[in-house]
Design a protein around this motif. Structure first.
Motif, PDB file in Angstrom:
ATOM      1  N   SER A 199      20.403  20.861  14.235  1.00  0.00           N
ATOM      2  CA  SER A 199      20.185  21.310  15.615  1.00  0.00           C
ATOM      3  C   SER A 199      18.934  20.726  16.250  1.00  0.00           C
ATOM      4  O   SER A 199      18.659  20.980  17.421  1.00  0.00           O
ATOM      5  N   GLY A 200      18.156  19.974  15.529  1.00  0.00           N
ATOM      6  CA  GLY A 200      16.944  19.378  16.077  1.00  0.00           C
ATOM      7  C   GLY A 200      16.359  18.382  15.108  1.00  0.00           C
ATOM      8  O   GLY A 200      16.785  18.274  13.947  1.00  0.00           O
ATOM      9  N   PHE A 201      15.347  17.660  15.559  1.00  0.00           N
ATOM     10  CA  PHE A 201      14.690  16.708  14.681  1.00  0.00           C
ATOM     11  C   PHE A 201      13.253  16.523  15.138  1.00  0.00           C
ATOM     12  O   PHE A 201      12.878  16.933  16.239  1.00  0.00           O
ATOM     13  N   GLU A 202      12.456  15.920  14.273  1.00  0.00           N
ATOM     14  CA  GLU A 202      11.044  15.686  14.558  1.00  0.00           C
ATOM     15  C   GLU A 202      10.743  14.195  14.496  1.00  0.00           C
ATOM     16  O   GLU A 202      11.309  13.471  13.679  1.00  0.00           O
TER      17      GLU A 202
ATOM     18  N   PHE B  79       3.522  15.425  14.761  1.00  0.00           N
ATOM     19  CA  PHE B  79       4.950  15.266  14.999  1.00  0.00           C
ATOM     20  C   PHE B  79       5.319  15.986  16.289  1.00  0.00           C
ATOM     21  O   PHE B  79       4.622  16.894  16.740  1.00  0.00           O
ATOM     22  N   ARG B  80       6.427  15.543  16.870  1.00  0.00           N
ATOM     23  CA  ARG B  80       6.946  16.162  18.085  1.00  0.00           C
ATOM     24  C   ARG B  80       8.362  16.646  17.807  1.00  0.00           C
ATOM     25  O   ARG B  80       9.187  15.910  17.270  1.00  0.00           O
ATOM     26  N   SER B  81       8.664  17.869  18.171  1.00  0.00           N
ATOM     27  CA  SER B  81       9.982  18.471  17.942  1.00  0.00           C
ATOM     28  C   SER B  81      10.900  18.188  19.125  1.00  0.00           C
ATOM     29  O   SER B  81      10.475  18.222  20.287  1.00  0.00           O
TER      30      SER B  81
ATOM     31  N   PHE C 160      18.697   8.770  14.930  1.00  0.00           N
ATOM     32  CA  PHE C 160      19.268  10.090  15.197  1.00  0.00           C
ATOM     33  C   PHE C 160      20.248   9.926  16.340  1.00  0.00           C
ATOM     34  O   PHE C 160      19.883   9.477  17.432  1.00  0.00           O
ATOM     35  N   VAL C 161      21.514  10.258  16.074  1.00  0.00           N
ATOM     36  CA  VAL C 161      22.575  10.027  17.052  1.00  0.00           C
ATOM     37  C   VAL C 161      23.263  11.335  17.384  1.00  0.00           C
ATOM     38  O   VAL C 161      23.270  12.288  16.596  1.00  0.00           O
ATOM     39  N   ARG C 162      23.888  11.355  18.552  1.00  0.00           N
ATOM     40  CA  ARG C 162      24.723  12.486  18.939  1.00  0.00           C
ATOM     41  C   ARG C 162      26.013  11.938  19.525  1.00  0.00           C
ATOM     42  O   ARG C 162      26.038  10.859  20.114  1.00  0.00           O
TER      43      ARG C 162
END
Length: 379
Positions: free
Chosen positions: A59-62, A291-293, A343-345
């Protein structure tokens, strides 16, 4: 005429024979090619072995970020005299280590000493006048008590006595002020530090406030960072951090997080006190990692799993099943990449098996197979 007709018939016969021979050779060639294709067809129809991985939706990444800052000394001062005068002595050089209270320089005191002697003489005269006035006051008081002198005369004498006392106090205050000036003519180190700059030489005449030395504290240096507002909560006060200065990493502790925000950059300054000053100097650039969320739903895939799709989009090949599967092309959007992974969607499902390399050789609908070692890893 018969000879010409005979030659014409012979030419036609040769042409017919040539055509027949060419057609026969062509038929033989086509039959040979057909036999070759028939021999190779079973191998061509075999599924291509591919390397695979399993899609894991999150549901998210950093993403990593670097915050740049500068190393600075916790204390730095430009030392100067409080009074104007000529500098006669400089006792330290650039690079010297000094302690708090050390004498660094002196000014010429001849003028101040002359003024001090003048004030001392004035004080002696004022004290003599005070003593005489005190005697007159005592004598007048006695005469008044015996009614030999008027009360007005006593008032005049007491007023003169107060004036004499005021003169003595005034001269003493002037002497104290002069002593302060004479002390200020000696430049003293306000803290332990290193002399980083010398602005003048002996014999120079300076005004009050003109810099003489630059002094930097030898306490542990600090690094100041302007941290973006969305990542400031990662750096709590008293939290240990690692700061990169040049090619070395220096451990430190967050000691301050300022309560105000920079109006122009919308950042918040933090101070990191370094554990060691070794190989570090004020003015060095420092890097603080964080890091940035990102609140994006998708999956991490190797960059090699992506292939060019239509209209500048990217596609991922997904297997319909693990045995003799056909490839399905799924269109995805690259949200972030670090060069090795992306990171792909897009139209991906958790647990699906995808081809993680060699996608440029594949096409949608192609039959593929998974080697046994990759099957185990895919599960």
């Amino acid at each position: 005429m018969s000879a010409a007709a005979s030659l014409a018939k012979s030419g036609k016969l040769i042409l017919v024979i040539s055509i027949v021979v060419f057609i026969a050779a062509l038929v033989v060639l086509l039959m040979t090619a057909g036999l070759g294709n028939a021999t190779q067809a079973p191998e061509a129809r075999l599924p291509v072995a591919v390397s695979t991985g399993t899609i894991k939706i999150q549901s998210g990444f950093e993403t990593p970020i670097n915050v740049f800052g500068l190393v600075e000394s916790p204390k730095a001062a430009s030392l100067s005299f409080d009074v104007a005068g000529q500098v006669t002595t400089l006792l330290v050089e650039e690079g010297d280590v000094v302690s708090q209270g050390d004498i660094l320089a002196r000014q010429d005191l001849q003028r101040l000493n002359a003024r001090k002697r003048e004030l001392q003489a004035s004080l002696e005269r004022a004290n003599a006048d005070l003593a005489l006035t005190q005697v007159n006051s005592d004598r007048t008081t006695s005469l008044v008590e015996r009614k030999l002198e008027s009360a007005q005369r006593l008032d005049e004498v007491k007023a003169s006595l107060n004036v004499a006392k005021a003169q003595v106090s005034e001269i003493k205050a002037a002497l104290n002020s002069l002593n302060v000036e004479m002390r200020k003519a000696t430049l003293i180190s306000p803290f332990d530090g290193v002399v980083n700059r010398r602005f003048l030489d002996e014999g120079s005449v300076v005004n009050a406030g003109s810099p003489v030395f630059g002094l930097t504290s030898i306490e542990n240096y600090q690094a100041r960072f302007a941290v973006p507002a969305d990542v400031i909560d990662q750096f709590e006060v008293n939290e240990p951090v690692l700061v990169k200065v040049g090619d070395i990493n220096v451990a430190g502790t967050v000691t301050q997080r300022l309560p105000i925000r920079n109006v122009q950059t919308r950042t918040v300054d933090i101070l990191v006190t370094l554990n060691s000053n070794e190989r570090v100097r004020p003015g060095d650039m420092a890097i603080l990692s964080g890091f940035r969320s990102h609140a994006e739903t998708g999956a991490w895939l190797p960059v090699n799993a992506l292939s060019n799709g239509l209209r500048g989009l990217w596609r991922v090949f997904v297997l319909s099943n693990e045995k003799n599967a056909t490839l399905e092309a799924r269109i995805v959007e690259v949200v972030y990449t670090d060069g090795n992974n992306a990171f792909v969607r897009g139209a991906l499902k958790d647990g699906e098996i995808y081809v993680n390399e060699g996608t440029h050789k594949l096409a949608p609908g192609q039959m593929v197979s998974i080697p046994s070692q990759h099957k185990a890893g895919a599960r």
